[in-house]
Design an enzyme around this catalytic site. Sequence first.
Site, short mmCIF file in Angstrom:
data_model
loop_
_atom_site.label_atom_id
_atom_site.label_comp_id
_atom_site.label_asym_id
_atom_site.label_seq_id
_atom_site.Cartn_x
_atom_site.Cartn_y
_atom_site.Cartn_z
N HIS A 264 -2.57 3.52 7.87
CA HIS A 264 -1.13 3.32 7.97
C HIS A 264 -0.41 4.53 8.56
O HIS A 264 0.76 4.43 8.94
CB HIS A 264 -0.53 2.95 6.59
CG HIS A 264 -0.44 4.10 5.63
ND1 HIS A 264 -1.39 4.34 4.67
CD2 HIS A 264 0.50 5.06 5.46
CE1 HIS A 264 -1.04 5.40 3.96
NE2 HIS A 264 0.11 5.85 4.42
N ASP A 299 -7.71 0.92 4.67
CA ASP A 299 -6.65 1.87 5.04
C ASP A 299 -7.23 3.23 5.44
O ASP A 299 -6.74 4.28 5.01
CB ASP A 299 -5.66 2.04 3.88
CG ASP A 299 -4.34 2.67 4.35
OD1 ASP A 299 -4.09 2.66 5.57
OD2 ASP A 299 -3.61 3.21 3.50
N SER A 379 -0.18 11.23 2.73
CA SER A 379 -1.17 10.20 3.07
C SER A 379 -2.15 10.73 4.10
O SER A 379 -1.76 11.30 5.12
CB SER A 379 -0.47 8.97 3.61
OG SER A 379 0.36 8.40 2.62
#
Length: 525
Positions: A264, A299, A379
């Site tokens: 992402h 992911d 992230s």
Amino acid sequence: MSDDRGTRPDGAADPAAHGSAPPRLRPRPLDRPATDPGEQAAFGRPDGVGSSFAPPSSHLGANGSLPTVPPPTAAVARAFGRPDRTPDGDPAGGLQRPPGASGDALRGGEQSAEQDPFWPGGSTGDPWRDPGTPVVAAPPPGDGDDSREGPRPDGPRLSVREVLFGKRVQPRALALLGVLALVVGAAGGLVGHWTATAASALTSPGAVLSATEPARERPRGSVSEVASRVLPAVVSLEVTVGNQAGNGSGVVIDPAGYVLTNDHVVAPATGPGQGTIEALFSDGSRVPATVVGADPMTDLAVVKVPVANPTVAAIGRSGELAVGDAVIAIGSPFGLAGTVTTGIVSAVDRPVRLDPEGSAGDAVIDAVQTDAAINPGNSGGPLVDATGAVVGINTAIRSAGSAESGAQGGSIGLGFAIPIDDARAIAEELIRTGRVAHADLGVNARSVTDGATDGAQVQNVVAGGPAAAAGIADGDVVVDVAGRPIASADELVVAVREHAPGEQVPVGLVRQGRPLTVTVTLGQR
């Protein structure tokens, strides 16, 4: 004929001639040895010099005598000579005499101070100022009483009354001393006021200060030491698509420049917008990055940077983690590169479904839960253990009642990371082929419970899929996959993904209250 033996040179009769006195001895002739020619040449007088003080030959006249100066002319004598009389008619004295003074004082004569203004006191004045004072021998050092060699007595000391009212000190000096005293007092008062104000701001009367200890070195394994080793391998990823920009983190896992991050994070650059990605290292260097491969179902993504011999992070084992182990999260939350937070492992094997808006697909991860602060921008960054080895990839946080990989909320102590054991296998496949194939059961399920047992109830079975071939029907509740208990639909997804496509696994079911087990050959998705 006369005999001159009894006559002295002055004509007087010599008493020794008549025998009245013994004869006088004559001095013995001097014995002068011959001078050595070498010494004579070295220390003797030069030729033509007759005495020790003979003038040099250049000063002698033609006849060998000193030349004389002719007398001055009458005009020069009148101009520069001593006058015979002063303007008052008195005999002129020397240059040391004032006009009108007589010459008696020059000769040490007796004259009063009123008669001789130049030598006051006459013969009783200062002998050092009277050129007529006779020369006398001084006593040898130490003889007599010389008061000048003794200690000089102290001057009189003035009291305060004498200084103020005795007119012993000039008024200007008193005024200057008063002004100086006022200036010094004012400066001291200001410094004291500032000091007291600053001190009162820090402490209050009666405060007890905590004790301090000497600074300690950062031992190996401390947070600062681990962070110093891992930070060079962590990068901040800046993604730009048109006028929009986002940021995330990544960690270098291969010397060839491969960086592991979240899907992402880089998904906007691989979409229709075709954005750009830049990697910012801890030393400030900035390089472009290209996407090698991405796996939306987990992911995860791999990008490559053109950096020669980068610092590579050590890879650990997430399967060895235990609840309570210390961990460190490193990343770029809200664009703040190189941020380090600490915490513990709160849980392991925690199934978490990611927000579809944050990832490119409906991803489910079997996460490592931690209370280390993770915020948007963390992230893709590493979660490392106390040794500095990477044990997870920070991916999501729990915020506003959901696990959001792209959430803009802050950390509430519920962070989730993809276990490095799973991430490493996926990263290697992405580097080799650019894509990853996952095992598939061929069912859609939802989480259910009867109050005593939890499981994943099959909502529908994909026609012709692995579950249909194994005899699984709608309404069956899956409670076990290859020995791993299943308590929810998300847990069923991660349990199946642990196996490879084509592998045969036992699946435990509850059908109409009766347990049964079927063997399923997993498909590929």
